[in-house]
Every structure is written in structure tokens, then in C-alpha cells.
Design a protein around this motif. Structure first.
Motif, PDB file in Angstrom:
ATOM      1  N   ILE A   1       0.898  -1.209  -0.047  1.00  0.00           N
ATOM      2  CA  ILE A   1      -0.053  -0.038   0.146  1.00  0.00           C
ATOM      3  C   ILE A   1       0.961   1.222   0.196  1.00  0.00           C
ATOM      4  O   ILE A   1       0.414   2.298  -0.927  1.00  0.00           O
ATOM      5  CB  ILE A   1      -0.936  -0.041   1.340  1.00  0.00           C
ATOM      6  CG1 ILE A   1      -2.053  -1.031   0.923  1.00  0.00           C
ATOM      7  CG2 ILE A   1      -1.603   1.511   1.338  1.00  0.00           C
ATOM      8  CD1 ILE A   1      -2.648  -1.324   2.447  1.00  0.00           C
ATOM      9  N   ALA A   2       1.931   1.320   0.862  1.00  0.00           N
ATOM     10  CA  ALA A   2       2.745   2.498   0.939  1.00  0.00           C
ATOM     11  C   ALA A   2       3.552   2.521  -0.265  1.00  0.00           C
ATOM     12  O   ALA A   2       3.632   3.796  -1.039  1.00  0.00           O
ATOM     13  CB  ALA A   2       3.874   2.359   1.852  1.00  0.00           C
ATOM     14  N   TYR A   3       3.900   1.541  -1.061  1.00  0.00           N
ATOM     15  CA  TYR A   3       4.711   1.740  -2.246  1.00  0.00           C
ATOM     16  C   TYR A   3       3.694   2.193  -3.207  1.00  0.00           C
ATOM     17  O   TYR A   3       4.092   3.089  -4.253  1.00  0.00           O
ATOM     18  CB  TYR A   3       5.352   0.539  -2.675  1.00  0.00           C
ATOM     19  CG  TYR A   3       6.489   0.492  -3.807  1.00  0.00           C
ATOM     20  CD1 TYR A   3       6.892   1.764  -3.951  1.00  0.00           C
ATOM     21  CD2 TYR A   3       6.701  -0.264  -4.588  1.00  0.00           C
ATOM     22  CE1 TYR A   3       8.226   1.755  -4.743  1.00  0.00           C
ATOM     23  CE2 TYR A   3       7.495  -0.206  -5.585  1.00  0.00           C
ATOM     24  CZ  TYR A   3       8.356   0.838  -5.731  1.00  0.00           C
ATOM     25  OH  TYR A   3       9.321   1.096  -6.736  1.00  0.00           O
ATOM     26  N   ARG A   4       2.629   1.653  -3.308  1.00  0.00           N
ATOM     27  CA  ARG A   4       1.434   1.974  -4.167  1.00  0.00           C
ATOM     28  C   ARG A   4       1.236   3.421  -4.375  1.00  0.00           C
ATOM     29  O   ARG A   4       1.160   4.110  -5.235  1.00  0.00           O
ATOM     30  CB  ARG A   4      -0.123   1.353  -4.102  1.00  0.00           C
ATOM     31  CG  ARG A   4      -0.939   1.851  -4.978  1.00  0.00           C
ATOM     32  CD  ARG A   4      -2.376   0.930  -4.704  1.00  0.00           C
ATOM     33  NE  ARG A   4      -3.067   1.143  -3.356  1.00  0.00           N
ATOM     34  CZ  ARG A   4      -3.415   2.117  -2.999  1.00  0.00           C
ATOM     35  NH1 ARG A   4      -3.800   3.182  -3.885  1.00  0.00           N
ATOM     36  NH2 ARG A   4      -4.071   2.387  -1.649  1.00  0.00           N
ATOM     37  N   LYS A   5       0.838   3.977  -3.167  1.00  0.00           N
ATOM     38  CA  LYS A   5       0.654   5.448  -2.911  1.00  0.00           C
ATOM     39  C   LYS A   5       1.778   6.102  -3.127  1.00  0.00           C
ATOM     40  O   LYS A   5       1.652   7.246  -3.887  1.00  0.00           O
ATOM     41  CB  LYS A   5       0.321   5.653  -1.291  1.00  0.00           C
ATOM     42  CG  LYS A   5      -1.047   5.102  -1.136  1.00  0.00           C
ATOM     43  CD  LYS A   5      -1.388   5.215   0.594  1.00  0.00           C
ATOM     44  CE  LYS A   5      -2.817   4.879   0.598  1.00  0.00           C
ATOM     45  NZ  LYS A   5      -3.216   4.993   2.135  1.00  0.00           N
ATOM     46  N   GLN A   6       3.059   5.762  -2.912  1.00  0.00           N
ATOM     47  CA  GLN A   6       4.460   6.671  -3.157  1.00  0.00           C
ATOM     48  C   GLN A   6       4.312   6.537  -4.922  1.00  0.00           C
ATOM     49  O   GLN A   6       4.920   7.828  -5.380  1.00  0.00           O
ATOM     50  CB  GLN A   6       5.517   5.769  -2.617  1.00  0.00           C
ATOM     51  CG  GLN A   6       6.842   6.531  -3.223  1.00  0.00           C
ATOM     52  CD  GLN A   6       7.869   5.657  -2.671  1.00  0.00           C
ATOM     53  OE1 GLN A   6       7.849   4.772  -1.968  1.00  0.00           O
ATOM     54  NE2 GLN A   6       9.135   6.215  -3.023  1.00  0.00           N
TER      55      GLN A   6
ATOM     56  N   ASN B   1       1.862   6.900  -6.781  1.00  0.00           N
ATOM     57  CA  ASN B   1       0.489   7.710  -7.242  1.00  0.00           C
ATOM     58  C   ASN B   1      -0.481   6.721  -8.223  1.00  0.00           C
ATOM     59  O   ASN B   1      -0.967   7.100  -8.856  1.00  0.00           O
ATOM     60  CB  ASN B   1       0.680   8.901  -7.909  1.00  0.00           C
ATOM     61  CG  ASN B   1       1.397  10.050  -6.862  1.00  0.00           C
ATOM     62  OD1 ASN B   1       1.081  10.126  -5.913  1.00  0.00           O
ATOM     63  ND2 ASN B   1       2.429  10.425  -7.524  1.00  0.00           N
ATOM     64  N   LYS B   2      -0.448   5.370  -7.605  1.00  0.00           N
ATOM     65  CA  LYS B   2      -1.293   4.607  -8.349  1.00  0.00           C
ATOM     66  C   LYS B   2      -2.672   4.392  -7.396  1.00  0.00           C
ATOM     67  O   LYS B   2      -2.371   4.203  -6.266  1.00  0.00           O
ATOM     68  CB  LYS B   2      -0.524   3.076  -8.726  1.00  0.00           C
ATOM     69  CG  LYS B   2       0.669   2.980  -9.666  1.00  0.00           C
ATOM     70  CD  LYS B   2       0.994   1.732 -10.047  1.00  0.00           C
ATOM     71  CE  LYS B   2       2.045   1.873 -10.933  1.00  0.00           C
ATOM     72  NZ  LYS B   2       1.254   2.110 -12.435  1.00  0.00           N
ATOM     73  N   SER B   3      -3.663   4.163  -8.126  1.00  0.00           N
ATOM     74  CA  SER B   3      -4.903   3.938  -7.597  1.00  0.00           C
ATOM     75  C   SER B   3      -5.180   2.395  -7.198  1.00  0.00           C
ATOM     76  O   SER B   3      -4.536   1.683  -7.892  1.00  0.00           O
ATOM     77  CB  SER B   3      -6.206   4.569  -8.119  1.00  0.00           C
ATOM     78  OG  SER B   3      -6.314   3.923  -9.446  1.00  0.00           O
TER      79      SER B   3
ATOM     80  N   GLU C   1      -6.460  -4.658   0.807  1.00  0.00           N
ATOM     81  CA  GLU C   1      -6.032  -3.587   1.390  1.00  0.00           C
ATOM     82  C   GLU C   1      -6.558  -3.364   2.913  1.00  0.00           C
ATOM     83  O   GLU C   1      -5.969  -3.003   3.958  1.00  0.00           O
ATOM     84  CB  GLU C   1      -5.958  -2.547   0.470  1.00  0.00           C
ATOM     85  CG  GLU C   1      -4.848  -2.680  -0.694  1.00  0.00           C
ATOM     86  CD  GLU C   1      -4.776  -1.190  -1.421  1.00  0.00           C
ATOM     87  OE1 GLU C   1      -5.213  -0.149  -0.664  1.00  0.00           O
ATOM     88  OE2 GLU C   1      -3.946  -1.252  -2.287  1.00  0.00           O
TER      89      GLU C   1
ATOM     90  N   GLU D   1      -9.722  -3.923  -2.600  1.00  0.00           N
ATOM     91  CA  GLU D   1     -10.260  -3.238  -1.453  1.00  0.00           C
ATOM     92  C   GLU D   1     -10.078  -4.186  -0.179  1.00  0.00           C
ATOM     93  O   GLU D   1      -9.745  -3.946   0.892  1.00  0.00           O
ATOM     94  CB  GLU D   1     -11.660  -2.763  -1.546  1.00  0.00           C
ATOM     95  CG  GLU D   1     -11.626  -1.558  -2.503  1.00  0.00           C
ATOM     96  CD  GLU D   1     -12.976  -1.074  -2.933  1.00  0.00           C
ATOM     97  OE1 GLU D   1     -13.077   0.148  -3.383  1.00  0.00           O
ATOM     98  OE2 GLU D   1     -13.850  -2.002  -2.745  1.00  0.00           O
TER      99      GLU D   1
END
Length: 92
Positions: free
Chosen positions: A30-35, A37-39, A58, A55
Motif C-alpha cells: 500500500i505504501a509503495y502504491r501510494k508513493q 501515485n497508483k490507485s 488492502e 479493497e
């Protein structure tokens, strides 16, 4: 009850350890996805999973299989490697 390892201070079942490891891996993804900027929809589209499945993973309402977590990691251009060690040899 099957124990992964046990001593005076630590007593954890195999199932509890699997859940803990799953949660830790999901936190990292999750942290890497957000870094990046992927949804969640980006991950769903790239893995072939539904948005609902992403969902659930996560939110930890569903413990994902290792192959699913690897697919998720691959979307982030990451490699997921899981090593199984014999903890009993190292704790006593």
C-alpha cells in the motif's frame, strides 16, 4: 494447537504468524502504491483482479494468496520473495 515457536516470552501459532506476515506485506505494498501515485483501480486493472478484491486485500478483510501478492508487487515493479525459516533452531 500447532505452534510455530514457543518460549517463555513468545507463543505464536502458525496461523497468527501468517496473518501478521500478510498484514506486513500489505502495508508495504500500500505504501509503495501510494508513493507511485497508483490507485487501487490501477492495481486491479493490471492484476486482473476486481477493485472489490483489491479493497478486501488492502483492508485485511481477505488474506491474499502469495501468488496474488506477487502479482500486486509486480505491478509496482517490485519482487516479492518469501523465505521460510526454521525459527525453532534460532530461538532456543
Amino acid at each position: 494447537m500447532d505452534y510455530l515457536y514457543m518460549n517463555e516470552k513468545i507463543e505464536m501459532t502458525i496461523e497468527e504468524e501468517a496473518i501478521r506476515m500478510n498484514d506486513e506485506i500489505v502495508d508495504i505494498l500500500i505504501a509503495y502504491r501510494k508513493q507511485l501515485n497508483k490507485s487501487m483501480q490501477d492495481i486491479a486493472d493490471a492484476t486482473g483482479l476486481t477493485l472489490t478484491e483489491i479493497e478486501l486485500i488492502e483492508s485485511r478483510e481477505h488474506m491474499a494468496a502469495v501468488n496474488i501478492l506477487k502479482r500486486y508487487a509486480n505491478v509496482l515493479a517490485s519482487v516479492l520473495r518469501i523465505y521460510v525459516l526454521d525459527f525453532a533452531l534460532h530461538l532456543f
